[in-house]
Design a protein around this motif. Structure first.
Motif, short mmCIF file in Angstrom:
data_model
loop_
_atom_site.label_atom_id
_atom_site.label_comp_id
_atom_site.label_asym_id
_atom_site.label_seq_id
_atom_site.Cartn_x
_atom_site.Cartn_y
_atom_site.Cartn_z
N GLY A 157 5.65 -4.74 1.67
CA GLY A 157 5.82 -3.71 2.78
C GLY A 157 6.74 -3.97 4.08
N GLY A 158 6.81 -5.20 4.39
CA GLY A 158 7.34 -5.55 5.56
C GLY A 158 6.57 -5.63 6.69
N ALA A 159 6.79 -6.40 7.77
CA ALA A 159 6.17 -6.73 8.86
C ALA A 159 5.97 -5.22 9.56
CB ALA A 159 6.61 -7.65 9.73
N GLU A 207 3.82 7.53 12.68
CA GLU A 207 4.25 7.30 11.21
C GLU A 207 5.70 6.74 10.87
OE1 GLU A 207 4.83 10.98 8.46
OE2 GLU A 207 2.89 10.84 9.29
N LYS A 208 6.45 7.39 11.74
CA LYS A 208 7.91 6.80 11.67
C LYS A 208 8.17 5.69 12.48
CE LYS A 208 9.84 11.57 11.54
NZ LYS A 208 10.75 12.43 12.58
N PRO A 262 4.30 4.20 4.44
CA PRO A 262 4.96 4.85 3.16
C PRO A 262 4.11 6.10 2.81
CG PRO A 262 3.64 2.75 2.77
CD PRO A 262 3.85 2.99 4.34
N ILE A 263 4.30 7.04 3.01
CA ILE A 263 3.66 8.05 3.01
C ILE A 263 4.43 9.27 2.05
CG2 ILE A 263 2.38 10.14 4.00
CD1 ILE A 263 2.43 8.90 6.61
N HIS A 264 3.39 9.74 1.05
CA HIS A 264 3.81 10.74 -0.07
C HIS A 264 3.20 12.02 0.17
CE1 HIS A 264 5.75 7.64 -2.93
NE2 HIS A 264 4.86 6.74 -2.48
N PHE A 310 1.02 -1.14 -0.13
CA PHE A 310 0.03 0.20 -0.03
C PHE A 310 0.87 1.01 0.01
CE2 PHE A 310 1.04 -0.60 4.26
CZ PHE A 310 1.15 0.56 4.84
N THR A 311 0.13 2.39 -0.34
CA THR A 311 0.78 3.55 -0.29
C THR A 311 -0.13 4.66 0.43
OG1 THR A 311 2.17 5.09 -1.28
CG2 THR A 311 0.29 4.59 -2.45
#
Length: 364
Positions: A355-357, A88-89, A94-96, A30-31
């Motif tokens: 996306g990883g865990a 979010e960090k 994955p934030i644009h 996802f993004t």
């Protein structure tokens, strides 16, 4: 730019972050596209004295409790922004940023998301843009010569020192801003009906529990108890309670027009005003969904839970009770985000992600 993802989340505020957390747990690629240049969503734009209704322990997104607020009282908006930034960090979402989404369209085999910098192809979309970006201003006859603004533009009482300010609105924003202005300005508080305060011991956690019980009762076909709305409209946070108890929050009925000098009531009474602050609520920010032609006459998108009835690849998250009990709150959005992610995972067949865990929730 042309890109693709299993899921595109539109909006990087609290609802978008909760969605990202559960999409990661569901193993989906996802993004998140966010129009704002910095983290924090709408919390970055509230007035200076804005605080949560509840302590930090009852104001958390899924996975990581909000740190205790170091000062007196409930967490400030600044504390919430710091928490959302760290959240979010922590989960490497994955934030644009600076991506304003202008349209979502069906392509037959998916959804096409268009932003001001390109397009994204997605198997599913979560719209989490909230309501703050679409303030509602009612139409009132007349031509006021002073300043008019919405609650979204209010920052501090010092901006209105010694002015005559009319605050319109009998909900939380109206009561809080009227209380905030007490002592700095000459305030006239206008409400369409007599203000209804919730019991003084009610906070955000209790509101979430009440909204959840109502939703479950409706799902069982039981009589509607009206939930939080049946108790009142205003949470008596300490500044509001103090102003009310000291007699500073005296409501006046709604005026019928605005003359150049100020409001005029039906009985002919007039009041001079320098500024009118409209605390009259918001509408869902859904213009990007217009190509899908899903909106009903009341401006909402009919949903089953969070899933749009007219487009099963679209979920709406965090707009209010019509997208889940208390889903426009920090504590309430997690549950509906979890359900949306599970539904999307079923829809997409649980395809492998990249996306990883989710990081260990015990990590500090």
């Amino acid at each position: 730019m042309n890109d693709s993802a299993q899921v595109v989340v539109i909006g990087g505020g609290q609802a978008g972050l909760a969605a990202g957390y559960h999409l990661r747990r569901a193993g989906l690629d996802f993004t998140i596209l966010d129009a704002q240049p910095t983290p924090g969503g709408a919390w970055s734009h509230g007035w200076n004295s804005l605080r949560l209704f509840s302590p930090a322990r009852h104001s958390s997104l899924p996975g990581w409790p909000m740190p205790v607020h170091p000062g007196e009282g409930h967490p400030t908006a600044e504390h919430v922004v710091d928490y959302l930034t760290a959240y979010e960090k922590r989960y490497d979402l994955p934030i644009h940023r600076g991506e304003t989404v202008t349209a979502v369209e069906s392509t037959g085999d998916g959804l096409l998301v268009t932003s001001d910098s390109g397009q994204w192809h997605a198997g599913a979309v979560i719209s989490a843009t909230g309501t703050w970006w679409r303030p509602f201003l009612p139409t009132v006859p007349g031509a006021f010569a002073g300043r008019q603004l919405h609650a979204v533009d209010y920052r501090s009482p010092g901006d209105f020192a010694d002015q005559r300010v009319v605050v319109v609105g009998g909900g939380n924003s109206g009561a809080q801003i009227a209380a905030d202005l007490t002592g700095a300005a000459h305030v006239t508080w206008v409400t369409r009906r007599p203000p209804r305060y919730l019991p003084d011991d009610i906070d955000g956690r209790a509101l979430f529990d009440i909204a959840t019980r109502r939703r479950h009762a409706l799902d069982r076909g039981e009589e509607d108890t009206a939930g939080v709305g049946g108790l009142g409209d205003i949470v008596a946070v300490p500044p509001v309670r103090a102003a009310r108890d000291q007699g500073h929050l005296t409501p006046h009925p709604m005026f019928t027009r605005l003359d150049p000098d100020g409001p005029v009531w039906a009985d002919g009474h007039r009041a001079h005003a320098d500024t009118v602050i409209w605390c009259t609520g918001f509408r869902p920010a859904l213009t990007h969904l217009a190509p899908l032609r899903l909106r009903a006459a009341d401006g909402t998108v009919p949903t089953d839970g969070t899933r749009a009835r007219g487009e099963p690849r679209l979920h709406l998250l965090g707009y209010g009770d019509w997208t889940g009990p208390a889903s426009a709150t920090l504590i309430g959005v997690g549950r509906t985000a979890r359900d949306a992610a599970a539904d999307i995972s079923d829809l997409l067949g649980g395809e492998p992600h990249h996306g990883g865990a989710v990081p260990d929730q015990r990590r500090t």
